[in-house]
Design a protein around this motif. Structure first.
Motif, mmCIF file in Angstrom:
data_model
loop_
_atom_site.group_PDB
_atom_site.id
_atom_site.type_symbol
_atom_site.label_atom_id
_atom_site.label_comp_id
_atom_site.label_asym_id
_atom_site.label_seq_id
_atom_site.Cartn_x
_atom_site.Cartn_y
_atom_site.Cartn_z
ATOM 1 N N VAL A 40 0.834 -1.204 0.000
ATOM 2 C CA VAL A 40 0.000 0.000 0.000
ATOM 3 C C VAL A 40 0.867 1.251 0.000
ATOM 4 O O VAL A 40 0.581 2.237 -0.702
ATOM 5 C CB VAL A 40 -0.972 -0.012 1.190
ATOM 6 N N ARG A 41 1.935 1.239 0.763
ATOM 7 C CA ARG A 41 2.816 2.404 0.826
ATOM 8 C C ARG A 41 3.522 2.666 -0.507
ATOM 9 O O ARG A 41 3.999 3.783 -0.763
ATOM 10 C CB ARG A 41 3.840 2.221 1.942
ATOM 11 N N ALA A 42 3.554 1.652 -1.370
ATOM 12 C CA ALA A 42 4.221 1.795 -2.668
ATOM 13 C C ALA A 42 3.248 2.107 -3.808
ATOM 14 O O ALA A 42 3.672 2.191 -4.967
ATOM 15 C CB ALA A 42 4.986 0.517 -2.996
ATOM 16 N N LEU A 43 1.967 2.276 -3.518
ATOM 17 C CA LEU A 43 1.005 2.532 -4.592
ATOM 18 C C LEU A 43 1.276 3.881 -5.246
ATOM 19 O O LEU A 43 1.562 4.871 -4.562
ATOM 20 C CB LEU A 43 -0.423 2.497 -4.035
ATOM 21 N N PRO A 44 1.146 3.953 -6.570
ATOM 22 C CA PRO A 44 1.396 5.222 -7.276
ATOM 23 C C PRO A 44 0.222 6.191 -7.127
ATOM 24 O O PRO A 44 -0.863 5.823 -6.670
ATOM 25 C CB PRO A 44 1.551 4.773 -8.729
ATOM 26 N N ASP A 45 0.443 7.409 -7.580
ATOM 27 C CA ASP A 45 -0.552 8.469 -7.418
ATOM 28 C C ASP A 45 -1.827 8.229 -8.207
ATOM 29 O O ASP A 45 -2.845 8.867 -7.930
ATOM 30 C CB ASP A 45 0.053 9.814 -7.834
ATOM 31 N N GLU A 46 -1.798 7.341 -9.191
ATOM 32 C CA GLU A 46 -3.019 7.101 -9.970
ATOM 33 C C GLU A 46 -4.105 6.395 -9.156
ATOM 34 O O GLU A 46 -5.272 6.408 -9.531
ATOM 35 C CB GLU A 46 -2.717 6.288 -11.228
ATOM 36 N N LEU A 47 -3.740 5.774 -8.032
ATOM 37 C CA LEU A 47 -4.727 5.123 -7.166
ATOM 38 C C LEU A 47 -5.470 6.179 -6.354
ATOM 39 O O LEU A 47 -4.932 7.253 -6.080
ATOM 40 C CB LEU A 47 -4.053 4.115 -6.253
ATOM 41 N N PRO A 48 -6.717 5.906 -5.950
ATOM 42 C CA PRO A 48 -7.484 6.882 -5.174
ATOM 43 C C PRO A 48 -6.761 7.294 -3.891
ATOM 44 O O PRO A 48 -6.046 6.499 -3.268
ATOM 45 C CB PRO A 48 -8.784 6.129 -4.857
ATOM 46 N N ALA A 49 -7.004 8.534 -3.511
ATOM 47 C CA ALA A 49 -6.286 9.094 -2.361
ATOM 48 C C ALA A 49 -6.575 8.350 -1.074
ATOM 49 O O ALA A 49 -5.695 8.252 -0.200
ATOM 50 C CB ALA A 49 -6.643 10.572 -2.212
ATOM 51 N N PHE A 50 -7.781 7.793 -0.915
ATOM 52 C CA PHE A 50 -8.099 7.121 0.344
ATOM 53 C C PHE A 50 -7.215 5.911 0.584
ATOM 54 O O PHE A 50 -7.034 5.482 1.734
ATOM 55 C CB PHE A 50 -9.578 6.723 0.394
ATOM 56 N N LEU A 51 -6.637 5.357 -0.485
ATOM 57 C CA LEU A 51 -5.743 4.209 -0.344
ATOM 58 C C LEU A 51 -4.322 4.615 0.000
ATOM 59 O O LEU A 51 -3.567 3.822 0.560
ATOM 60 C CB LEU A 51 -5.715 3.397 -1.643
ATOM 61 N N ARG A 52 -3.943 5.818 -0.340
ATOM 62 C CA ARG A 52 -2.544 6.243 -0.212
ATOM 63 C C ARG A 52 -2.340 7.035 1.075
ATOM 64 O O ARG A 52 -1.844 8.159 1.067
ATOM 65 C CB ARG A 52 -2.150 7.047 -1.448
ATOM 66 N N THR A 53 -2.735 6.419 2.178
ATOM 67 C CA THR A 53 -2.606 7.062 3.481
ATOM 68 C C THR A 53 -1.961 6.084 4.461
ATOM 69 O O THR A 53 -2.064 4.858 4.285
ATOM 70 C CB THR A 53 -3.980 7.472 4.040
ATOM 71 N N PRO A 54 -1.331 6.603 5.504
ATOM 72 C CA PRO A 54 -0.789 5.703 6.533
ATOM 73 C C PRO A 54 -1.867 4.829 7.159
ATOM 74 O O PRO A 54 -1.620 3.657 7.477
ATOM 75 C CB PRO A 54 -0.177 6.671 7.548
ATOM 76 N N GLY A 55 -3.063 5.387 7.323
ATOM 77 C CA GLY A 55 -4.141 4.595 7.913
ATOM 78 C C GLY A 55 -4.542 3.431 7.043
ATOM 79 O O GLY A 55 -4.795 2.323 7.540
ATOM 80 N N ALA A 56 -4.621 3.649 5.730
ATOM 81 C CA ALA A 56 -4.973 2.554 4.816
ATOM 82 C C ALA A 56 -3.899 1.476 4.821
ATOM 83 O O ALA A 56 -4.204 0.276 4.808
ATOM 84 C CB ALA A 56 -5.177 3.103 3.413
ATOM 85 N N ALA A 57 -2.634 1.890 4.842
ATOM 86 C CA ALA A 57 -1.546 0.905 4.880
ATOM 87 C C ALA A 57 -1.627 0.054 6.147
ATOM 88 O O ALA A 57 -1.481 -1.176 6.099
ATOM 89 C CB ALA A 57 -0.193 1.612 4.794
ATOM 90 N N ALA A 58 -1.877 0.697 7.278
ATOM 91 C CA ALA A 58 -1.990 -0.047 8.533
ATOM 92 C C ALA A 58 -3.199 -0.974 8.515
ATOM 93 O O ALA A 58 -3.127 -2.114 8.995
ATOM 94 C CB ALA A 58 -2.095 0.929 9.701
ATOM 95 N N GLU A 59 -4.308 -0.485 7.942
ATOM 96 C CA GLU A 59 -5.527 -1.306 7.907
ATOM 97 C C GLU A 59 -5.336 -2.544 7.042
ATOM 98 O O GLU A 59 -5.696 -3.660 7.434
ATOM 99 C CB GLU A 59 -6.681 -0.458 7.364
ATOM 100 N N VAL A 60 -4.776 -2.364 5.849
ATOM 101 C CA VAL A 60 -4.534 -3.525 4.990
ATOM 102 C C VAL A 60 -3.542 -4.473 5.652
ATOM 103 O O VAL A 60 -3.677 -5.700 5.578
ATOM 104 C CB VAL A 60 -4.048 -3.077 3.599
ATOM 105 N N GLY A 61 -2.533 -3.923 6.335
ATOM 106 C CA GLY A 61 -1.599 -4.784 7.047
ATOM 107 C C GLY A 61 -2.280 -5.660 8.076
ATOM 108 O O GLY A 61 -2.021 -6.867 8.162
ATOM 109 N N GLU A 62 -3.178 -5.071 8.856
ATOM 110 C CA GLU A 62 -3.903 -5.860 9.861
ATOM 111 C C GLU A 62 -4.844 -6.867 9.208
ATOM 112 O O GLU A 62 -4.931 -8.029 9.621
ATOM 113 C CB GLU A 62 -4.679 -4.943 10.793
ATOM 114 N N LEU A 63 -5.548 -6.422 8.170
ATOM 115 C CA LEU A 63 -6.514 -7.308 7.513
ATOM 116 C C LEU A 63 -5.825 -8.406 6.710
ATOM 117 O O LEU A 63 -6.455 -9.408 6.368
ATOM 118 C CB LEU A 63 -7.443 -6.492 6.621
ATOM 119 N N SER A 64 -4.536 -8.245 6.428
ATOM 120 C CA SER A 64 -3.780 -9.299 5.758
ATOM 121 C C SER A 64 -3.713 -10.572 6.594
ATOM 122 O O SER A 64 -3.460 -11.658 6.073
ATOM 123 C CB SER A 64 -2.359 -8.820 5.454
ATOM 124 N N ARG A 65 -3.941 -10.452 7.872
ATOM 125 C CA ARG A 65 -3.893 -11.605 8.773
ATOM 126 C C ARG A 65 -5.233 -12.344 8.855
ATOM 127 O O ARG A 65 -5.318 -13.443 9.414
ATOM 128 C CB ARG A 65 -3.501 -11.130 10.170
#
Length: 342
Positions: A40-65
């Motif tokens: 998530v932290r490596a997503l380019p700018d073409e992805l929606p802004a809601f994905l390119r946030t520290p909160g989204a990265a942390a959320e996907v990290g937790e949900l990966s489990r």
């Protein structure tokens, strides 16, 4: 299931020796978090802004489990999920043995895969169906992004306050679903980067010809992907090791087998490194190996996410269906497709 039962037994023994809880999962909690967060932290700018946030990265990290945390629900829940975490291939890329399907010749449907394995005398519970879990997760993400595109475009153009409010609420619901579905895809992509989730030699070399004298310890799998990763791998190192994006010439049914074969090819290097004593904290080789495999998983998740976003612009969504491109261009009204005509 033989594979899962053996893994559970081994991890329980390994955990007792290490003084940590037993976990049946590829990479354990730490590794799965890293795959999701780094991608998530490596997503380019073409992805929606809601994905390119520290909160989204942390959320996907937790949900990966999550696919590991939901185990033990009973049947049919476990039967349809536990075998999604792996595919056991022989050294030539055939499922379980030479009579099994080649990873390069998978049928379109999982039911056809099951039938082909049964015809070869192979139990799908022993074989696993990880490639289908990855493909399904990617396709779900395309649908999620397509729905988000429509809702986002409609919300921006809608002049009716009530409809605009509904579009906004549904967009926010979809954003939560996207994070969840990315977490699930992250888990299976992460599983696919762990060589022992792609090989018949998944927990010790097993009862196969073993000319190099590789270990048969049943603690091999769990001690590597869990406590060892937690002690030796850092998120910044994973991010630094991620390969460059590969986004051209995408074909899902070619990409997934190629990804899994690349992991399978690391099985013998893993066992050689284990034999050489590389998986101890004082030997940098083990940490480098684990970091590279986690980076491969994070890069693949990053790429599949970008590819899903791009593909979502070209599909239709809702019922009655509307074309995403037409809604985004302002030439189609998606209200009935989104809220339902009845």
């Amino acid at each position: 299931m033989k594979r899962i039962a053996l893994a559970l037994s081994a991890l329980t023994l390994g955990a007792a020796a290490l003084g940590v809880p037993a976990v049946v999962s590829a990479w354990g909690n730490t590794g799965h978090r890293m795959v999701g967060m780094a991608a998530v932290r490596a997503l380019p700018d073409e992805l929606p802004a809601f994905l390119r946030t520290p909160g989204a990265a942390a959320e996907v990290g937790e949900l990966s489990r999550e696919p590991d945390r939901t185990k033990g629900g009973g049947q049919p829940h476990d039967r349809e999920r536990d075998t999604a975490h792996f595919i056991d291939m022989d050294d030539d890329g055939h499922v379980l043995n030479g009579q099994g399907l080649s990873i390069d010749a998978l049928p379109v449907l999982k039911s056809e895969y099951d039938a082909a394995l049964a015809a070869a005398g192979i139990d799908v519970d022993d074989a696993g169906y990880l490639p289908y879990a990855i493909m399904d997760g990617y396709q779900q993400l395309v649908r999620d992004f397509a729905t988000w595109r429509v809702l986002n475009a409609a919300e921006a153009r809608e002049s009716d306050p009530g409809k605009r409010a509904w579009y906004r609420e549904d967009r926010l619901r979809r954003e939560a679903l996207i994070l969840r579905d990315m977490g699930y895809l992250s888990h299976y992509v992460g599983d696919g980067s762990q060589p022992l989730h792609t090989s018949i030699h998944y927990n010790g070399w097993g009862s196969y010809p073993n000319p190099e004298g590789f270990t048969n310890s049943r603690q091999t799998h769990g001690s590597f992907e869990g406590a060892f990763v937690r002690r030796t791998v850092r998120l910044d190192a994973v991010e630094a090791a991620m390969p460059a994006p590969r986004l051209d010439g995408f074909d899902l049914r070619l990409r997934v087998p190629a990804y899994l074969k690349a992991s399978l090819a690391e099985t013998i290097p893993f066992y050689r490194l284990e034999k050489a004593g590389g998986f101890v904290e004082t030997d940098a080789r083990g940490g480098t190996f684990a970091t590279a495999r986690l980076a491969a998983g994070a890069a693949e998740l990053r790429d599949l996410t970008v590819l899903a976003w791009r593909a979502s612009a070209e599909v239709s969504i809702g019922w009655p269906a509307v074309k995403v491109a037409e809604v985004e261009a302002g030439t189609a009204d998606p209200w009935l497709a989104m809220i339902g005509e009845d």
